[in-house]
Design a protein around this motif. Sequence first.
Motif, PDB file in Angstrom:
ATOM      1  N   THR A  57       0.838  -1.192   0.000  1.00  0.00           N
ATOM      2  CA  THR A  57       0.000   0.000   0.000  1.00  0.00           C
ATOM      3  C   THR A  57       0.877   1.247   0.000  1.00  0.00           C
ATOM      4  OG1 THR A  57      -1.920   1.022   1.064  1.00  0.00           O
ATOM      5  CG2 THR A  57      -0.221   0.140   2.525  1.00  0.00           C
ATOM      6  N   SER A  58       0.252   2.400   0.017  1.00  0.00           N
ATOM      7  CA  SER A  58       1.004   3.656   0.067  1.00  0.00           C
ATOM      8  C   SER A  58       1.137   4.118   1.518  1.00  0.00           C
ATOM      9  CB  SER A  58       0.287   4.740  -0.741  1.00  0.00           C
ATOM     10  OG  SER A  58      -0.910   5.126  -0.090  1.00  0.00           O
ATOM     11  N   ILE A  59       2.087   4.983   1.747  1.00  0.00           N
ATOM     12  CA  ILE A  59       2.244   5.551   3.087  1.00  0.00           C
ATOM     13  C   ILE A  59       1.011   6.376   3.447  1.00  0.00           C
ATOM     14  CG2 ILE A  59       3.584   7.146   4.510  1.00  0.00           C
ATOM     15  CD1 ILE A  59       6.066   6.227   3.015  1.00  0.00           C
ATOM     16  N   ASP A  60       0.461   7.111   2.489  1.00  0.00           N
ATOM     17  CA  ASP A  60      -0.743   7.900   2.764  1.00  0.00           C
ATOM     18  C   ASP A  60      -1.868   7.026   3.301  1.00  0.00           C
ATOM     19  OD1 ASP A  60       0.203  10.419   2.175  1.00  0.00           O
ATOM     20  OD2 ASP A  60      -0.483  10.383   0.109  1.00  0.00           O
ATOM     21  N   LYS A  61      -2.105   5.909   2.661  1.00  0.00           N
ATOM     22  CA  LYS A  61      -3.150   4.994   3.135  1.00  0.00           C
ATOM     23  C   LYS A  61      -2.790   4.403   4.482  1.00  0.00           C
ATOM     24  CE  LYS A  61      -5.142   3.711  -1.271  1.00  0.00           C
ATOM     25  NZ  LYS A  61      -5.396   2.624  -2.229  1.00  0.00           N
TER      26      LYS A  61
END
Length: 66
Positions: A57-61
Amino acid sequence: MAYNESLRKARLKCGYSQNEVAAKIGVSKMQISKWETGDGSAPTLSRLIQLADVYGTSIDKLVGRV
């Protein structure tokens, strides 16, 4: 959603135990537990990158920004 809740949900979604994640990124199970409960300091940027890679996943998520 707080970052600690996002970390826990991401781990559970992937079906990993805290021990498995700890082994993958080179920290203790206790550290994973502390991050997921918000007990103590948040993961460093380098650890967030590792966690995002492990969870796909992304860091934002991962930190609940999306």
